[in-house]
Design a protein around this motif. Structure first.
Motif, PDB file in Angstrom:
ATOM      1  N   ASN A   1      -8.788   2.016   7.768  1.00 45.68           N
ATOM      2  CA  ASN A   1      -7.892   2.387   6.666  1.00 45.68           C
ATOM      3  C   ASN A   1      -7.283   1.102   6.103  1.00 45.68           C
ATOM      4  N   LYS A   2      -8.033   0.461   5.214  1.00 44.98           N
ATOM      5  CA  LYS A   2      -7.536  -0.783   4.644  1.00 44.98           C
ATOM      6  C   LYS A   2      -7.753  -0.783   3.141  1.00 44.98           C
ATOM      7  N   ARG A   3      -6.881  -1.548   2.463  1.00 45.89           N
ATOM      8  CA  ARG A   3      -6.924  -1.576   0.997  1.00 45.89           C
ATOM      9  C   ARG A   3      -6.427  -2.938   0.521  1.00 45.89           C
ATOM     10  N   MET A   4      -7.049  -3.449  -0.540  1.00 46.80           N
ATOM     11  CA  MET A   4      -6.620  -4.708  -1.141  1.00 46.80           C
ATOM     12  C   MET A   4      -6.394  -4.509  -2.629  1.00 46.80           C
ATOM     13  N   GLU A   5      -5.268  -5.023  -3.124  1.00 45.73           N
ATOM     14  CA  GLU A   5      -4.915  -4.936  -4.535  1.00 45.73           C
ATOM     15  C   GLU A   5      -4.634  -6.335  -5.069  1.00 45.73           C
ATOM     16  N   VAL A   6      -5.103  -6.611  -6.287  1.00 46.57           N
ATOM     17  CA  VAL A   6      -4.883  -7.916  -6.925  1.00 46.57           C
ATOM     18  C   VAL A   6      -4.028  -7.710  -8.168  1.00 46.57           C
ATOM     19  N   LEU A   7      -2.914  -8.444  -8.253  1.00 41.98           N
ATOM     20  CA  LEU A   7      -1.980  -8.326  -9.371  1.00 41.98           C
ATOM     21  C   LEU A   7      -2.333  -9.352 -10.449  1.00 41.98           C
ATOM     22  N   ALA A   8      -2.625  -8.878 -11.655  1.00 44.95           N
ATOM     23  CA  ALA A   8      -3.004  -9.762 -12.762  1.00 44.95           C
ATOM     24  C   ALA A   8      -1.838 -10.640 -13.197  1.00 44.95           C
ATOM     25  N   ASP A   9      -2.134 -11.910 -13.486  1.00 42.56           N
ATOM     26  CA  ASP A   9      -1.158 -12.866 -14.035  1.00 42.56           C
ATOM     27  C   ASP A   9       0.017 -13.124 -13.101  1.00 42.56           C
TER      28      ASP A   9
ATOM     29  N   LYS B   1      -2.569 -21.322  13.457  1.00 41.90           N
ATOM     30  CA  LYS B   1      -3.982 -20.959  13.536  1.00 41.90           C
ATOM     31  C   LYS B   1      -4.153 -19.559  12.954  1.00 41.90           C
ATOM     32  N   ALA B   2      -5.318 -19.293  12.429  1.00 39.86           N
ATOM     33  CA  ALA B   2      -5.588 -17.969  11.871  1.00 39.86           C
ATOM     34  C   ALA B   2      -5.488 -16.913  12.968  1.00 39.86           C
ATOM     35  N   SER B   3      -4.907 -15.773  12.616  1.00 39.37           N
ATOM     36  CA  SER B   3      -4.839 -14.662  13.551  1.00 39.37           C
ATOM     37  C   SER B   3      -6.242 -14.116  13.803  1.00 39.37           C
ATOM     38  N   ASP B   4      -6.366 -13.326  14.838  1.00 32.60           N
ATOM     39  CA  ASP B   4      -7.625 -12.629  15.119  1.00 32.60           C
ATOM     40  C   ASP B   4      -7.676 -11.396  14.212  1.00 32.60           C
ATOM     41  N   TYR B   5      -8.078 -11.617  12.974  1.00 41.68           N
ATOM     42  CA  TYR B   5      -8.054 -10.537  11.982  1.00 41.68           C
ATOM     43  C   TYR B   5      -8.882  -9.337  12.435  1.00 41.68           C
ATOM     44  N   ALA B   6      -9.971  -9.590  13.131  1.00 44.04           N
ATOM     45  CA  ALA B   6     -10.851  -8.509  13.564  1.00 44.04           C
ATOM     46  C   ALA B   6     -10.165  -7.575  14.563  1.00 44.04           C
ATOM     47  N   ALA B   7      -9.076  -8.049  15.186  1.00 49.08           N
ATOM     48  CA  ALA B   7      -8.363  -7.230  16.166  1.00 49.08           C
ATOM     49  C   ALA B   7      -7.377  -6.271  15.507  1.00 49.08           C
ATOM     50  N   ILE B   8      -7.185  -6.414  14.196  1.00 49.73           N
ATOM     51  CA  ILE B   8      -6.246  -5.532  13.492  1.00 49.73           C
ATOM     52  C   ILE B   8      -6.967  -4.234  13.144  1.00 49.73           C
ATOM     53  N   ASN B   9      -6.526  -3.135  13.742  1.00 52.00           N
ATOM     54  CA  ASN B   9      -7.179  -1.854  13.485  1.00 52.00           C
ATOM     55  C   ASN B   9      -6.215  -0.767  13.021  1.00 52.00           C
ATOM     56  N   CYS B  10      -4.975  -1.143  12.740  1.00 52.51           N
ATOM     57  CA  CYS B  10      -4.008  -0.193  12.193  1.00 52.51           C
ATOM     58  C   CYS B  10      -4.146  -0.180  10.673  1.00 52.51           C
ATOM     59  N   PRO B  11      -3.529   0.782   9.986  1.00 54.31           N
ATOM     60  CA  PRO B  11      -3.583   0.792   8.518  1.00 54.31           C
ATOM     61  C   PRO B  11      -3.140  -0.559   7.954  1.00 54.31           C
ATOM     62  N   PHE B  12      -3.872  -1.042   6.955  1.00 59.43           N
ATOM     63  CA  PHE B  12      -3.680  -2.416   6.470  1.00 59.43           C
ATOM     64  C   PHE B  12      -3.725  -2.442   4.944  1.00 59.43           C
ATOM     65  N   LEU B  13      -2.725  -3.057   4.343  1.00 59.79           N
ATOM     66  CA  LEU B  13      -2.673  -3.257   2.893  1.00 59.79           C
ATOM     67  C   LEU B  13      -2.487  -4.740   2.617  1.00 59.79           C
ATOM     68  N   LEU B  14      -3.320  -5.290   1.742  1.00 58.38           N
ATOM     69  CA  LEU B  14      -3.178  -6.685   1.320  1.00 58.38           C
ATOM     70  C   LEU B  14      -2.952  -6.707  -0.188  1.00 58.38           C
ATOM     71  N   ILE B  15      -1.890  -7.384  -0.611  1.00 61.90           N
ATOM     72  CA  ILE B  15      -1.577  -7.541  -2.035  1.00 61.90           C
ATOM     73  C   ILE B  15      -1.710  -9.014  -2.380  1.00 61.90           C
ATOM     74  N   ALA B  16      -2.563  -9.319  -3.344  1.00 64.67           N
ATOM     75  CA  ALA B  16      -2.827 -10.707  -3.739  1.00 64.67           C
ATOM     76  C   ALA B  16      -2.414 -10.927  -5.193  1.00 64.67           C
ATOM     77  N   GLY B  17      -2.143 -12.177  -5.527  1.00 62.38           N
ATOM     78  CA  GLY B  17      -1.851 -12.557  -6.907  1.00 62.38           C
ATOM     79  C   GLY B  17      -3.057 -13.229  -7.525  1.00 62.38           C
ATOM     80  N   GLN B  18      -3.421 -12.791  -8.706  1.00 62.15           N
ATOM     81  CA  GLN B  18      -4.603 -13.356  -9.380  1.00 62.15           C
ATOM     82  C   GLN B  18      -4.472 -14.857  -9.586  1.00 62.15           C
ATOM     83  N   GLU B  19      -3.243 -15.342  -9.829  1.00 64.97           N
ATOM     84  CA  GLU B  19      -3.019 -16.758 -10.100  1.00 64.97           C
ATOM     85  C   GLU B  19      -2.324 -17.475  -8.938  1.00 64.97           C
ATOM     86  N   ASP B  20      -2.447 -16.919  -7.756  1.00 61.78           N
ATOM     87  CA  ASP B  20      -1.787 -17.488  -6.578  1.00 61.78           C
ATOM     88  C   ASP B  20      -2.559 -18.717  -6.099  1.00 61.78           C
ATOM     89  N   LYS B  21      -1.911 -19.877  -6.153  1.00 66.04           N
ATOM     90  CA  LYS B  21      -2.527 -21.122  -5.697  1.00 66.04           C
ATOM     91  C   LYS B  21      -2.201 -21.411  -4.232  1.00 66.04           C
TER      92      LYS B  21
END
Length: 268
Positions: free
Chosen positions: A233-241, A195-215
């Protein structure tokens, strides 16, 4: 090879600072949890970018060199094993890094074990949905019948992005072939029932790295996770290709992103 036992699970792990002594007062301990069909070696290409921190990489129960003994597995049990590893190694708090299935684990740790978690880094985190349930159930059935070969012959090509090289795909294939089919099937079932975590309960520093072509961990799912995390304090980065195997496909970029995050947030 170092092993430890927690929750009746024998886990293989590696530790860049086995004495427990950190390089500086600003250094952090990072604990790395890999994804399905992978092992701690998934993270080795990025570890050189984190010399100022203690990095502990784990083969989760039933994966890599951690033997599978027939027990049922769940995202909750993997999270409990991570806390158990921290207890065994006398680590009060850590930054947790998780890829894919490990992303499910670290978001749960960040929401349920706030007193133990200093930060969450999610790389291509899986967000549960109905499509994923069908895919995981089919994979479990396939490997139970035919072993790891069908996965090894398809995933390195279907789950990588345009920039992936033959050498990178060969490494992914080797990671998959090294899995115990029974352990892999158990983990497929763990993901299918998650089941999905309770994302709203996450309040510590958070980094999400995603792939542009991630299926496997789509941008839609990653955006959903990121938008619901309540950390200031959160940040999201998307990696091309890049597809789903970020640390293999783009190790330099991922390593730099983690290094910058650690320096920006913790000063080391």
């Amino acid at each position: 090879m170092p092993y430890l036992t927690t929750n009746n699970h024998q886990l293989h792990y590696a530790d860049t600072h086995p004495s427990g002594a950190l390089p500086s007062s600003k250094s952090q301990t990072l604990i790395f949890i890999h994804g399905l069909g992978s092992s701690q070696n998934y993270y080795y290409p990025i570890l050189p970018r984190l010399p100022n921190h203690r990095c502990i990489t784990i083969d989760t129960y039933g994966s890599g060199r951690s033997p599978y003994t027939g027990e049922a597995v769940s995202i909750e049990s993997i999270a409990a094993d991570v806390v158990g590893v921290m207890d065994e190694l006398k680590i009060a708090k850590a930054v947790v890094v998780g890829h894919s299935m490990g992303g499910l684990v670290v978001t749960q740790l960040g929401s349920k074990f706030k007193d133990r978690i200093n930060g969450v880094i999610a790389i291509g985190p899986t967000h549960p949905n109905e499509t994923m349930v069908g895919v995981m159930e089919k994979r479990a059935e396939t490997v139970s019948k035919d072993g790891m070969e069908p996965m090894a012959n398809s995933i390195p090509f279907q789950a990588t992005g345009a920039r992936a090289t033959p050498l990178q795909r060969a490494f992914i294939r080797e990671l998959i072939l090294g899995q115990n089919p029974k352990g892999y099937a158990a983990l497929c079932k763990a993901i299918a029932s998650s089941k999905a975590s309770d994302y709203a309960a996450i309040n510590c520093p958070f980094l999400l790295i995603a792939g542009q072509e991630d299926k496997s961990a789509s941008l839609e799912g990653c955006n959903h996770i990121f938008s619901h995390v309540q950390s200031e304090n959160k940040r999201m980065e998307v990696l091309a290709d890049v597809g789903h195997w970020h640390c293999v496909e783009a190790p330099e970029e991922v390593g730099v992103l983690l290094s910058v995050f650690m320096e920006t947030v913790y000063g080391a």
